[in-house]
Write an enzyme that holds these catalytic residues in place. Structure first.
Site, mmCIF file in Angstrom:
data_model
loop_
_atom_site.group_PDB
_atom_site.id
_atom_site.type_symbol
_atom_site.label_atom_id
_atom_site.label_comp_id
_atom_site.label_asym_id
_atom_site.label_seq_id
_atom_site.Cartn_x
_atom_site.Cartn_y
_atom_site.Cartn_z
ATOM 1 N N GLU A 98 22.077 12.168 101.348
ATOM 2 C CA GLU A 98 21.095 12.758 102.267
ATOM 3 C C GLU A 98 21.827 13.536 103.366
ATOM 4 O O GLU A 98 22.953 13.200 103.732
ATOM 5 C CB GLU A 98 20.239 11.614 102.840
ATOM 6 C CG GLU A 98 19.131 11.992 103.773
ATOM 7 C CD GLU A 98 18.074 12.936 103.203
ATOM 8 O OE1 GLU A 98 18.432 14.062 102.842
ATOM 9 O OE2 GLU A 98 16.890 12.556 103.181
ATOM 10 N N ASP A 99 21.181 14.574 103.859
ATOM 11 C CA ASP A 99 21.812 15.356 104.933
ATOM 12 C C ASP A 99 21.739 14.640 106.276
ATOM 13 O O ASP A 99 22.714 14.552 107.007
ATOM 14 C CB ASP A 99 21.178 16.763 105.037
ATOM 15 C CG ASP A 99 19.655 16.737 105.150
ATOM 16 O OD1 ASP A 99 19.035 15.642 105.080
ATOM 17 O OD2 ASP A 99 19.057 17.824 105.300
ATOM 18 N N ASP A 102 16.675 10.519 110.167
ATOM 19 C CA ASP A 102 16.082 10.656 111.490
ATOM 20 C C ASP A 102 15.182 9.429 111.709
ATOM 21 O O ASP A 102 15.663 8.367 112.093
ATOM 22 C CB ASP A 102 15.318 11.984 111.490
ATOM 23 C CG ASP A 102 14.750 12.352 112.852
ATOM 24 O OD1 ASP A 102 15.322 11.938 113.862
ATOM 25 O OD2 ASP A 102 13.725 13.055 112.894
ATOM 26 N N PHE A 151 18.127 18.483 117.625
ATOM 27 C CA PHE A 151 17.752 19.111 116.361
ATOM 28 C C PHE A 151 18.913 19.970 115.893
ATOM 29 O O PHE A 151 19.298 20.925 116.562
ATOM 30 C CB PHE A 151 16.474 19.947 116.493
ATOM 31 C CG PHE A 151 15.949 20.360 115.149
ATOM 32 C CD1 PHE A 151 15.157 19.491 114.408
ATOM 33 C CD2 PHE A 151 16.265 21.595 114.612
ATOM 34 C CE1 PHE A 151 14.682 19.857 113.142
ATOM 35 C CE2 PHE A 151 15.802 21.971 113.352
ATOM 36 C CZ PHE A 151 15.012 21.100 112.624
ATOM 37 N N ARG A 164 20.601 27.382 106.828
ATOM 38 C CA ARG A 164 21.322 26.433 105.973
ATOM 39 C C ARG A 164 22.751 26.883 105.708
ATOM 40 O O ARG A 164 23.651 26.070 105.525
ATOM 41 C CB ARG A 164 20.610 26.274 104.622
ATOM 42 C CG ARG A 164 19.234 25.644 104.713
ATOM 43 C CD ARG A 164 18.748 25.266 103.310
ATOM 44 N NE ARG A 164 17.316 25.042 103.273
ATOM 45 C CZ ARG A 164 16.720 23.886 103.568
ATOM 46 N NH1 ARG A 164 17.442 22.858 103.949
ATOM 47 N NH2 ARG A 164 15.417 23.762 103.509
HETATM 48 P P1 IMP Z 1 13.259 11.333 108.361
HETATM 49 O O1 IMP Z 1 12.283 11.080 107.261
HETATM 50 O O2 IMP Z 1 12.600 11.374 109.703
HETATM 51 O O3 IMP Z 1 14.437 10.393 108.359
HETATM 52 O O4 IMP Z 1 13.777 12.813 108.210
HETATM 53 C C1 IMP Z 1 14.583 13.189 107.222
HETATM 54 C C2 IMP Z 1 14.474 14.672 106.955
HETATM 55 O O5 IMP Z 1 13.977 15.418 108.091
HETATM 56 C C3 IMP Z 1 15.841 15.218 106.668
HETATM 57 O O6 IMP Z 1 16.148 15.113 105.298
HETATM 58 C C4 IMP Z 1 15.733 16.634 107.159
HETATM 59 O O7 IMP Z 1 15.230 17.462 106.132
HETATM 60 C C5 IMP Z 1 14.736 16.592 108.286
HETATM 61 N N1 IMP Z 1 15.409 16.542 109.594
HETATM 62 C C6 IMP Z 1 15.445 15.513 110.466
HETATM 63 N N2 IMP Z 1 16.156 15.818 111.563
HETATM 64 C C7 IMP Z 1 16.584 17.080 111.386
HETATM 65 C C8 IMP Z 1 17.392 17.963 112.183
HETATM 66 O O8 IMP Z 1 17.870 17.662 113.290
HETATM 67 N N3 IMP Z 1 17.609 19.201 111.667
HETATM 68 C C9 IMP Z 1 17.123 19.598 110.450
HETATM 69 N N4 IMP Z 1 16.380 18.797 109.678
HETATM 70 C C10 IMP Z 1 16.112 17.548 110.139
HETATM 71 MG MG MG Z 2 14.539 19.749 105.954
#
Ligand code: IMP
Ligand code: MG
Length: 173
Positions: A98-99, A102, A151, A164
């Site tokens: 995963e990138d 959050d 962010f 990206r």
């Molecule tokens: P989560 O479900 O809240 O953990 O979010 C995960 C997804 O939200 C990641 O795979 C990203 O695609 C996106 N995301 C969350 N934070 C960021 C950020 O700071 N920059 C870009 N994408 C984010």
């Molecule tokens: Mg995204």
């Protein structure tokens, strides 16, 4: 997109990713089938660079695309599979790439979903961890960098599907 500040430069990224790859190599030494799951689109560069450092002849790369309903900053907790794996992961070692984590909503869903397919093992590797924002109990097994609540964009991460291709992890103030 003007005035992007560098949070983690390319050299720092690649150095850390090499170390992660070496750690994963050790941990999966005995694996007979290792499926690395790249979560599109954000993990494309991370998966590409990381897998070059995982020395394992039984490794396969597969892709999954999920979407969380919500705006572009915050995920809502509802997740949908847009593209599923091509591989049957039953009795295989699975490593999700995963990138960023959050709130943890995306991975919470994904982990449960993949677990229903009875893999031999299931672990998570994330490049970035915004630990302070967690809503779900998700602890990655491998973390590139823990970052503060900003962010971030670049190195696969997007803002409205843009940025990206920036080679470092940056942010806009
Ligand atoms: P989560 O479900 O809240 O953990 O979010 C995960 C997804 O939200 C990641 O795979 C990203 O695609 C996106 N995301 C969350 N934070 C960021 C950020 O700071 N920059 C870009 N994408 C984010
Ligand atoms: Mg995204």
């Amino acid at each position: 997109m003007e005035d992007i500040k560098v949070l983690i430069d390319e050299e720092k990224l690649l150095n850390r990713i090499k170390i992660l790859g070496e750690q994963i190599t050790k941990d999966y030494k005995k694996s007979k089938e290792l499926i690395v799951v790249c979560i599109l689109k954000g993990s494309l560069y991370f998966t590409a660079d990381l897998t070059k450092h995982i020395k394992n002849n039984n490794l396969k790369i597969d892709f999954m695309k999920v979407s969380s309903y919500g705006d572009e900053f915050i995920s809502s907790g509802k997740v949908k599979i847009i593209k599923d794996l091509d591989t049957d992961i039953k009795n295989k070692d699975v490593l999700i790439i995963e990138d960023i984590i959050d709130t943890g909503n995306t991975l919470y869903y994904l982990k449960n979903e993949l677990n229903t397919r009875n893999p031999k093992s299931l672990k998570i590797c994330t490049l970035l961890d915004k630990k302070s924002r967690r809503q779900k109990d998700i602890t990655p097994d491998y973390i590139g960098f823990e970052i503060e609540d900003k962010f971030v964009i670049g190195y696969g991460l997007d803002y409205k599907d843009l940025c990206r291709n920036i080679p470092y992890v940056g942010y806009i103030e």
